[in-house]
Scaffold this active site. Structure first.
Site, PDB file in Angstrom:
ATOM      1  N   TYR A 101       0.946  -1.014   0.396  1.00 50.63           N
ATOM      2  CA  TYR A 101      -0.071  -0.014  -0.224  1.00 50.63           C
ATOM      3  C   TYR A 101       0.931   1.245  -0.086  1.00 50.63           C
ATOM      4  O   TYR A 101       1.796   0.906   0.704  1.00 50.63           O
ATOM      5  CB  TYR A 101      -1.267   0.120   1.647  1.00 50.63           C
ATOM      6  CG  TYR A 101      -1.741   1.484   0.830  1.00 50.63           C
ATOM      7  CD1 TYR A 101      -3.114   1.131   0.500  1.00 50.63           C
ATOM      8  CD2 TYR A 101      -1.081   2.239   2.226  1.00 50.63           C
ATOM      9  CE1 TYR A 101      -3.725   2.555   0.625  1.00 50.63           C
ATOM     10  CE2 TYR A 101      -1.337   3.359   1.690  1.00 50.63           C
ATOM     11  CZ  TYR A 101      -2.414   3.837   1.722  1.00 50.63           C
ATOM     12  OH  TYR A 101      -3.611   5.248   1.405  1.00 50.63           O
ATOM     13  N   GLU A 189      -3.852   8.208  -4.324  1.00 52.68           N
ATOM     14  CA  GLU A 189      -3.431   5.937  -3.393  1.00 52.68           C
ATOM     15  C   GLU A 189      -2.427   5.056  -4.535  1.00 52.68           C
ATOM     16  O   GLU A 189      -3.695   4.741  -5.439  1.00 52.68           O
ATOM     17  CB  GLU A 189      -4.499   5.971  -2.795  1.00 52.68           C
ATOM     18  CG  GLU A 189      -4.189   4.948  -1.343  1.00 52.68           C
ATOM     19  CD  GLU A 189      -5.852   4.455  -1.007  1.00 52.68           C
ATOM     20  OE1 GLU A 189      -5.717   5.005   0.130  1.00 52.68           O
ATOM     21  OE2 GLU A 189      -6.373   3.611  -1.700  1.00 52.68           O
TER      22      GLU A 189
END
Ligand code: GDP
Ligand code: MN
Length: 377
Positions: A101, A189
């Protein structure tokens, strides 16, 4: 404004972040053509402006272009969290070794952007954040200095990234930082950023939120807005020039002025309620604007009471009262409504509402208490 995955990834690519080869398709046969071009093994990805598509079955890996067409047919017929799928992204399928992530957002408490990363990336990241937050490494970025190389390395160490990937990882972090700054994003993101079996990194998913207030200087981004896919309630609000943000509570709030709207939400919370929305009807709100605002609030099934908090300055209370009345003529509603009107033409406003079975309040505290009580009744 939310961007689609395919839009975010194209932006990432401009900043040097590697993304899979692929294109977006609106029909299954288009998807098959793209899959053929890409050699057959592709991933079909629903393009909807909500997270958790993978878990909802909106991401499928196809072994052939024929299968790609089948999956595209199925996915294009889906609805994910209430949003119909209108497009799919057809990307070359990746051979994944590890999912990481990586994201940048604003940390309001720290008054700085924060870069976050985790070795436990992928579809369970929310669960990771909840149950083992220590697995998410955070580094704050000085907005004037920007992201420094040592910070990217610190993150790489923090997530135990093998050293052979550090250089590429640092480049991706820099690219993501530049994306974030230059697009006036509030979120940029990549989840997952993957280590491929071929031993390099690639952004498989992309998510961006762009600050609506900065769109005036990003004509190219503003054009990407997908009105069909946005929560229709917010599109409706924008049409009337209302600043509206949907929240999860039960008390609908209609307020003039952003500061007063925030204060109203705080007071509602202070007395044990939860606001269903943020809404600023603006100064000098006309009655049709008020009516639109009321329709929008009432379209939310969670709403159990409505609190009107109007401080009449430029906005005239009688005008607001007329708006409420005209909206109530169209929409029959049994939802309790608490009104606090003060300032310009308040007396006249209250008179107009006297017959409308509204609960009047003397002060904001009184109004908040009555609204909370109404949700419990
Ligand atoms: P999200 O669920 O909306 O976040 O969608 P993602 O794009 O992140 O995809 C969800 C998951 O699908 C990823 O975490 C991967 O595990 C898987 N996935 C996505 N693309 C590929 C691919 O090209 N190959 C393989 N094998 N899995 C993929
Ligand atoms: Mn994802």
């Amino acid at each position: 404004m939310k961007l689609h995955e395919y839009q975010s990834k194209l932006i990432f690519a401009k900043y040097g972040i590697p993304i899979p080869k692929g294109r977006v398709a609106a029909t299954a046969s288009e998807a098959r053509h793209i899959a053929e071009e890409l050699g057959g093994r592709v991933v079909i990805k629903s393009q909807v402006l909500v997270g958790g598509r993978g878990k909802a079955g909106g991401i499928r890996v196809a072994k052939s272009s024929k299968e790609a067409e089948e999956f595209a047919t199925q996915i294009l017929a889906m609805e994910i969290k209430g949003l119909p799928v209108r497009k799919v992204l057809v990307d070359e399928a990746a051979n994944i070794d590890q999912e990481i992530y990586l994201g940048i957002t604003n940390d309001r408490a720290a008054r700085r952007p924060v870069l976050m990363a985790s070795a436990a990336g992928g579809v369970e990241i929310e669960e990771v954040a909840r149950t083992s937050p220590e697995k998410i490494i955070k580094i704050h970025i000085d907005p004037l200095l920007g992201l420094r190389d040592f910070q990217a390395r610190d993150i790489a160490v923090g997530i135990d990234l093998p050293k052979e990937y550090w250089k590429q990882f640092a480049e991706i972090c820099r690219g993501l930082w530049r994306t974030y700054v230059e697009c006036d994003a509030t979120l940029a993101e990549i989840n997952p950023l993957v280590i491929l079996k071929e031993k390099h990194l690639m952004a498989l998913d992309g998510k961006m939120l762009v600050d609506d207030n900065a769109l005036f200087r990003h004509a190219d981004l503003a054009e990407m807005r997908d009105v069909d896919e946005e929560a229709s309630i917010e599109t409706e609000a924008r049409k009337y020039g209302l600043s509206f943000i949907k929240l999860d509570g039960q008390i609908g709030c209609m307020v003039n002025g952003a500061g007063l709207a925030m204060a109203t939400m705080d007071i509602v919370k202070l007395f044990g309620g939860e606001p269903a929305n943020f809404l600023d009807i603006g100064g000098g709100a006309s009655s049709d604007k008020v009516a639109a605002a009321l329709r929008i609030i009432l379209s939310d099934k969670n709403v159990k009471a409505i609190l009107f908090n109007v401080f009449g300055g430029i906005t005239r209370c009688d005008e607001v009262a007329r708006g409420i009345l005209s909206a109530l003529k169209e929409i029959k509603s049994n939802i309790p409504m608490v009104v606090r009107l003060v300032g310009t033409n308040a007396e006249e406003g209250r008179k107009l509402l006297a017959d409308a079975k509204m609960i009047t309040a003397e002060s904001l505290v009184d109004a908040a208490k009555k609204s909370v009580a109404a949700t419990k009744a």
